[in-house]
Design a protein around this motif. Sequence first.
Motif, PDB file in Angstrom:
ATOM      1  N   LYS A   1      29.692  55.338  23.659  1.00 22.31           N
ATOM      2  CA  LYS A   1      28.245  55.072  24.387  1.00 22.31           C
ATOM      3  C   LYS A   1      27.508  56.211  23.991  1.00 22.31           C
ATOM      4  O   LYS A   1      26.217  55.849  23.750  1.00 22.31           O
ATOM      5  CB  LYS A   1      28.234  55.637  25.550  1.00 22.31           C
TER       6      LYS A   1
ATOM      7  N   ILE B   1      31.183  54.717  36.412  1.00 20.93           N
ATOM      8  CA  ILE B   1      30.489  54.019  35.311  1.00 20.93           C
ATOM      9  C   ILE B   1      29.868  52.818  36.579  1.00 20.93           C
ATOM     10  O   ILE B   1      30.342  51.585  36.866  1.00 20.93           O
ATOM     11  CB  ILE B   1      31.169  52.419  34.446  1.00 20.93           C
TER      12      ILE B   1
ATOM     13  N   PHE C   1      25.723  54.959  20.516  1.00 18.72           N
ATOM     14  CA  PHE C   1      24.756  53.967  21.215  1.00 18.72           C
ATOM     15  C   PHE C   1      23.715  54.833  21.281  1.00 18.72           C
ATOM     16  O   PHE C   1      22.712  55.022  21.046  1.00 18.72           O
ATOM     17  CB  PHE C   1      25.101  53.010  22.609  1.00 18.72           C
TER      18      PHE C   1
ATOM     19  N   GLU D   1      32.731  51.516  26.492  1.00 22.65           N
ATOM     20  CA  GLU D   1      32.623  52.679  27.010  1.00 22.65           C
ATOM     21  C   GLU D   1      32.838  53.642  26.015  1.00 22.65           C
ATOM     22  O   GLU D   1      32.759  55.202  26.597  1.00 22.65           O
ATOM     23  CB  GLU D   1      34.210  52.015  28.566  1.00 22.65           C
TER      24      GLU D   1
ATOM     25  N   TYR E   1      21.896  51.996  35.913  1.00 23.61           N
ATOM     26  CA  TYR E   1      21.364  51.488  34.105  1.00 23.61           C
ATOM     27  C   TYR E   1      20.877  52.220  34.032  1.00 23.61           C
ATOM     28  O   TYR E   1      19.013  51.812  33.789  1.00 23.61           O
ATOM     29  CB  TYR E   1      22.404  50.139  33.820  1.00 23.61           C
TER      30      TYR E   1
ATOM     31  N   GLY F   1      26.329  40.733  30.214  1.00 26.43           N
ATOM     32  CA  GLY F   1      26.415  41.646  29.704  1.00 26.43           C
ATOM     33  C   GLY F   1      25.033  41.682  29.227  1.00 26.43           C
ATOM     34  O   GLY F   1      24.659  42.481  28.159  1.00 26.43           O
TER      35      GLY F   1
ATOM     36  N   TYR G   1      27.198  51.010  36.493  1.00 24.26           N
ATOM     37  CA  TYR G   1      26.627  49.833  36.379  1.00 24.26           C
ATOM     38  C   TYR G   1      27.929  48.207  36.317  1.00 24.26           C
ATOM     39  O   TYR G   1      27.664  47.407  36.020  1.00 24.26           O
ATOM     40  CB  TYR G   1      26.462  49.631  34.542  1.00 24.26           C
TER      41      TYR G   1
ATOM     42  N   PHE H   1      22.447  43.488  29.203  1.00 28.83           N
ATOM     43  CA  PHE H   1      21.495  44.829  29.886  1.00 28.83           C
ATOM     44  C   PHE H   1      19.627  44.147  29.297  1.00 28.83           C
ATOM     45  O   PHE H   1      19.134  45.502  30.119  1.00 28.83           O
ATOM     46  CB  PHE H   1      21.815  45.520  28.871  1.00 28.83           C
ATOM     47  N   LEU H   2      19.658  43.821  28.384  1.00 32.18           N
ATOM     48  CA  LEU H   2      18.258  44.092  28.417  1.00 32.18           C
ATOM     49  C   LEU H   2      16.851  43.406  29.264  1.00 32.18           C
ATOM     50  O   LEU H   2      16.541  43.863  29.644  1.00 32.18           O
ATOM     51  CB  LEU H   2      17.831  42.674  27.089  1.00 32.18           C
TER      52      LEU H   2
ATOM     53  N   PRO I   1      19.815  53.921  29.631  1.00 27.69           N
ATOM     54  CA  PRO I   1      19.924  54.484  28.116  1.00 27.69           C
ATOM     55  C   PRO I   1      20.005  56.755  28.550  1.00 27.69           C
ATOM     56  O   PRO I   1      20.891  57.008  28.202  1.00 27.69           O
ATOM     57  CB  PRO I   1      18.648  54.119  27.476  1.00 27.69           C
TER      58      PRO I   1
ATOM     59  N   LEU J   1      23.387  57.060  30.509  1.00 27.42           N
ATOM     60  CA  LEU J   1      24.445  57.556  29.919  1.00 27.42           C
ATOM     61  C   LEU J   1      25.498  58.038  28.977  1.00 27.42           C
ATOM     62  O   LEU J   1      26.769  58.256  29.305  1.00 27.42           O
ATOM     63  CB  LEU J   1      24.280  56.360  28.064  1.00 27.42           C
TER      64      LEU J   1
ATOM     65  N   VAL K   1      30.091  39.921  25.454  1.00 32.00           N
ATOM     66  CA  VAL K   1      29.422  40.852  25.255  1.00 32.00           C
ATOM     67  C   VAL K   1      28.288  41.712  26.025  1.00 32.00           C
ATOM     68  O   VAL K   1      27.581  41.358  26.389  1.00 32.00           O
ATOM     69  CB  VAL K   1      28.869  40.488  23.532  1.00 32.00           C
ATOM     70  N   HIS K   2      27.837  42.743  25.987  1.00 35.74           N
ATOM     71  CA  HIS K   2      27.540  43.494  26.559  1.00 35.74           C
ATOM     72  C   HIS K   2      25.495  42.887  24.702  1.00 35.74           C
ATOM     73  O   HIS K   2      26.028  43.178  24.116  1.00 35.74           O
ATOM     74  CB  HIS K   2      26.975  44.756  26.674  1.00 35.74           C
ATOM     75  N   THR K   3      24.326  42.779  25.483  1.00 36.78           N
ATOM     76  CA  THR K   3      23.628  42.687  24.853  1.00 36.78           C
ATOM     77  C   THR K   3      22.734  43.778  25.044  1.00 36.78           C
ATOM     78  O   THR K   3      21.926  44.381  26.161  1.00 36.78           O
ATOM     79  CB  THR K   3      22.554  41.666  24.741  1.00 36.78           C
ATOM     80  N   LEU K   4      22.487  45.012  23.907  1.00 37.31           N
ATOM     81  CA  LEU K   4      22.002  45.886  23.864  1.00 37.31           C
ATOM     82  C   LEU K   4      20.885  46.139  23.825  1.00 37.31           C
ATOM     83  O   LEU K   4      20.165  47.040  24.894  1.00 37.31           O
ATOM     84  CB  LEU K   4      23.024  47.351  24.052  1.00 37.31           C
TER      85      LEU K   4
ATOM     86  N   GLN L   1      19.572  55.274  19.696  1.00 33.98           N
ATOM     87  CA  GLN L   1      17.931  55.378  20.725  1.00 33.98           C
ATOM     88  C   GLN L   1      17.242  56.154  20.437  1.00 33.98           C
ATOM     89  O   GLN L   1      15.958  56.034  20.064  1.00 33.98           O
ATOM     90  CB  GLN L   1      18.382  54.551  21.889  1.00 33.98           C
TER      91      GLN L   1
END
Lengths: 350, 215
Positions: B203, A244, B206, B200, A204, A185, A246, A187-188, A206, A209, B90-93, B210
């Motif tokens: 999205k 999906i 999110f 999901e 992936y 997870g 990713y 993503f960064l 942004p 999405l 978790v996803h770190t975004l 951004q």
Amino acid sequence: MVFRGLKTWLPSDVRKQLAVKGKLIDLYERWSYEPIVVQSLVDLDVIQKANKKFTNKTFTFLDKDGETLALRTELTQPIAKAIAGRAQELEFPLKLYYNASVYRYKGSSTDESREIQQVGIEYIGAKATENYSDFEVIQLLLDSANELNLEDFQISITETKIWNKLYEALGKEIADKAYNYLLNGDFLSFEKLSDEYKILKSIYSPDLLMKSNSELVEILEKELGIDLADFKNLVSISDKIKFIPYECPDLELYTGIHFKVLIKDEGNHIAMGGRYDKLYESFGEDLPAIGFAFYVPRLISALANLNLLDQITESSQKVELKDSSKSWAEIYEEAKGQFKEGKKVLICKK
Amino acid sequence: MQKVKIALSKGGLLGGAVDFFKARGIELDDNEANKRKLIKKGIVTNPEFKDYDVEFLLVRGHDVPVYVEHGAADFGIVGLDVVLDSQAKVHTLLDLDYGHCDLCVCSIQGNYKSIAELPSYARIATTFPNLSKEFFTKRGLEVEIIKLYGSVELAPLTDLTDIIIDLVATGKTLKENGLEPIHTIMHCTSHLIANPSSFEFNKEFFAKLQQAALV
């Protein structure tokens, strides 16, 4: 002493489980899947050979001959071993369903259960493009959700071809890094890596999405040079299917499509599966296969949260027969009369 | 209306999180009547978010990843240190670039100058037991980690432990208690995290967060 992750189900819980599992099993029966039962104890080798990721979650035992036995962590592997061992006497394609528990030493981080009930299917002996097998399995997932009156759900799907191509293009070290970032997870870190290796931006970024399934397929076909025509057809059969790119399927096991069923507002997937055409090779047979499993406790919890359980758990009316001066034969006749009308009987105090 | 639940860390980091959403057109409803409520409405001022019913859950920092991992919150804002220590799936975004601080090994001034000087089986007090264990395991050092829930600086002053591992922002609290950092483990900032399954379904939210930032 209270052991972590052990649960006993009381009648009201079991009634719900039976109702939900019954709905799924009826559906699989309609599509000509046959029941299979495999033993809970397997050779440790079966688990290690097929999927190493479960090795640290496996309960093991030493028998008196010094052989290591294990409690099954999944149904797919023991079924594969059993079917591969008797492949000469069976006709393929073979369609099976199961209703059984698996055992894991360590539950997931959000559910400590060590015994997990699963209902699932195995479609063995047909390649992705044969007998519409991939289509049938995805349709079964959609119909399973419909049988349970689920509306806010999604089938998240991907193709292992994508990661195979990335490994080929980037080499193991970089591809491993990218895969593990997404698997965890992070993503960064993935985005930072993709600034250096632009090809990663095709799975992936942004900007991707909000893209539709077909737009994502086109981007990947162009950027990775892979043919996803069959996959494109598959993901277009319902708007509940979301591509999906990713997602990180277990590349040791899966060889084609890989999918999860998610329900809105539930923190975890309720079903998972995919195509594993190489699994049977580890048991000496060349049999392509695809399957999935529903995690019953998670499914029931989700249905309860959505107030859908009562609709599924229909119970027939119960009639009380009082203990009286009547003889047993008379009471028994009376009970049989109620049974004929589809009612349940309880003999109780005067 | 699509409901989106966001867990925010109470305390020092809350202001930055509130500013992050305010800048994007979602304000935390913090009027007098709500002051003590732990669930607060998000007032949408940006038409881009008009279809969302945003709710903020105010929880302890270390609980943010727990709420998000279990799906009780769709998103969360918390320090990267807390996310990593929790080991939550978790996803770190997003790195939100505020709440800058360092996770440091700290000693009573003059006791130890570096990690190399620490005694065998050093006792360490921290609110970050997993990150601490990982740090020393990687160096092959055997230590005893004692998990505390706050006021970690007190531990070496009372001989509970030899050193501490804690967050250092200005270093003022450390100095006032006669401690000093001897090694920086990592730099930390506030991050946006998401439940993988909720992500999901959210999205679009999110992506709009951004895009709103870009505007």
